[in-house]
Design a protein around this motif. Structure first.
Motif, mmCIF file in Angstrom:
data_model
loop_
_atom_site.group_PDB
_atom_site.id
_atom_site.type_symbol
_atom_site.label_atom_id
_atom_site.label_comp_id
_atom_site.label_asym_id
_atom_site.label_seq_id
_atom_site.Cartn_x
_atom_site.Cartn_y
_atom_site.Cartn_z
ATOM 1 N N ALA A 18 7.519 10.521 -0.710
ATOM 2 C CA ALA A 18 8.182 9.574 0.188
ATOM 3 C C ALA A 18 8.293 8.160 -0.382
ATOM 4 C CB ALA A 18 7.499 9.544 1.546
ATOM 5 N N PRO A 19 7.265 7.627 -1.070
ATOM 6 C CA PRO A 19 7.437 6.277 -1.598
ATOM 7 C C PRO A 19 8.624 6.189 -2.552
ATOM 8 C CG PRO A 19 5.125 6.811 -1.567
ATOM 9 C CD PRO A 19 5.885 8.082 -1.219
ATOM 10 N N THR A 101 3.498 1.674 6.513
ATOM 11 C CA THR A 101 2.917 1.032 5.340
ATOM 12 C C THR A 101 4.021 0.618 4.367
ATOM 13 O OG1 THR A 101 2.629 3.214 4.325
ATOM 14 C CG2 THR A 101 0.729 2.300 5.491
ATOM 15 N N PRO A 102 3.760 -0.373 3.531
ATOM 16 C CA PRO A 102 4.760 -0.771 2.535
ATOM 17 C C PRO A 102 5.067 0.385 1.596
ATOM 18 C CG PRO A 102 2.982 -2.377 2.670
ATOM 19 C CD PRO A 102 2.561 -1.184 3.474
ATOM 20 N N SER A 107 -1.714 -1.713 -6.423
ATOM 21 C CA SER A 107 -2.548 -1.147 -7.475
ATOM 22 C C SER A 107 -4.016 -1.396 -7.153
ATOM 23 C CB SER A 107 -2.194 -1.788 -8.823
ATOM 24 O OG SER A 107 -2.417 -3.178 -8.763
ATOM 25 N N GLY A 108 -4.856 -0.486 -7.618
ATOM 26 C CA GLY A 108 -6.291 -0.643 -7.430
ATOM 27 C C GLY A 108 -6.794 -0.106 -6.098
ATOM 28 N N THR A 109 -5.914 0.464 -5.264
ATOM 29 C CA THR A 109 -6.361 1.053 -4.008
ATOM 30 C C THR A 109 -5.962 2.521 -3.978
ATOM 31 O OG1 THR A 109 -4.293 0.519 -2.862
ATOM 32 C CG2 THR A 109 -6.044 -1.139 -2.755
ATOM 33 N N ALA A 110 -6.644 3.277 -3.129
ATOM 34 C CA ALA A 110 -6.282 4.677 -2.975
ATOM 35 C C ALA A 110 -4.866 4.751 -2.419
ATOM 36 C CB ALA A 110 -7.260 5.367 -2.027
ATOM 37 N N SER A 111 -4.112 5.711 -2.889
ATOM 38 C CA SER A 111 -2.738 5.828 -2.423
ATOM 39 C C SER A 111 -2.712 6.202 -0.937
ATOM 40 C CB SER A 111 -1.993 6.888 -3.230
ATOM 41 O OG SER A 111 -2.431 8.185 -2.853
ATOM 42 N N ARG A 112 -1.591 5.916 -0.324
ATOM 43 C CA ARG A 112 -1.405 6.284 1.078
ATOM 44 C C ARG A 112 -1.604 7.785 1.245
ATOM 45 N NH1 ARG A 112 2.418 8.743 2.916
ATOM 46 N NH2 ARG A 112 3.781 8.206 1.193
ATOM 47 N N VAL A 116 -4.362 9.552 3.658
ATOM 48 C CA VAL A 116 -3.950 10.479 4.718
ATOM 49 C C VAL A 116 -4.620 11.833 4.510
ATOM 50 C CG1 VAL A 116 -1.984 11.800 5.626
ATOM 51 C CG2 VAL A 116 -1.780 9.321 5.274
ATOM 52 N N ALA A 117 -4.619 12.328 3.291
ATOM 53 C CA ALA A 117 -5.245 13.624 3.007
ATOM 54 C C ALA A 117 -6.730 13.615 3.364
ATOM 55 C CB ALA A 117 -5.057 13.998 1.533
#
Length: 143
Positions: A18-19, A101-102, A107-112, A116-117
């Motif tokens: 989706a991103p 969410t944007p 960077s440096g964070t867990a992906s959306r 969610v998972a």
């Protein structure tokens, strides 16, 4: 327990990127490319309410909010699905969580998707649910 395997897998597979899809959207002035994720949490199991109001509030506070601290919406809903084994229609109380969410991941964070998972896996395991329906789509948003 709201929806079962094939529907959930098809939905996740279709929108897994989706991103990337969201980046193709041209948003009107003042709006930003975003991703809307809807999570449908069934609250019943074995013919009874498994996820009480107190258990839901604790799950929201400890599992969802820390992963999406910038905001979310929770809606009370009613869901239904057909049991493929016996064809019986099952109805249950449901919590619908909407996340906006944007589209551009920081960077440096867990992906959306990873966050969610983790929420879905924890919910299924903790409350012995067969599935959580996840719908993801690109959008334009303005706050």
């Amino acid at each position: 327990m709201l929806f079962h395997g094939p529907l959930l897998v098809a939905g996740v597979a279709a929108f897994g990127a989706a991103p990337g899809v969201a980046q193709e959207i041209v948003c009107p002035a003042g709006e930003t490319r975003s991703v809307v994720t809807e999570l449908f949490f069934g609250r019943d199991g074995g013919g009874r309410r498994v996820v009480t109001a107190a258990r839901w509030e604790a799950f929201l506070a400890h599992e969802i909010t820390p992963r999406f601290p910038n905001g979310l919406t929770v809606i009370d809903a009613r869901g239904q699905w057909r049991d493929p084994a016996g064809g019986r229609i099952t109805r249950e109380a449901t919590k619908l969580v909407v996340l906006v969410t944007p589209a551009d991941a920081a960077s440096g964070t867990a992906s959306r998707q990873d966050r969610v998972a983790a929420i879905v896996d924890t919910y299924k395991r903790r409350f012995r649910q067969k599935s959580v329906l996840v719908l993801t789509r690109p959008a334009c948003a303005r706050f």
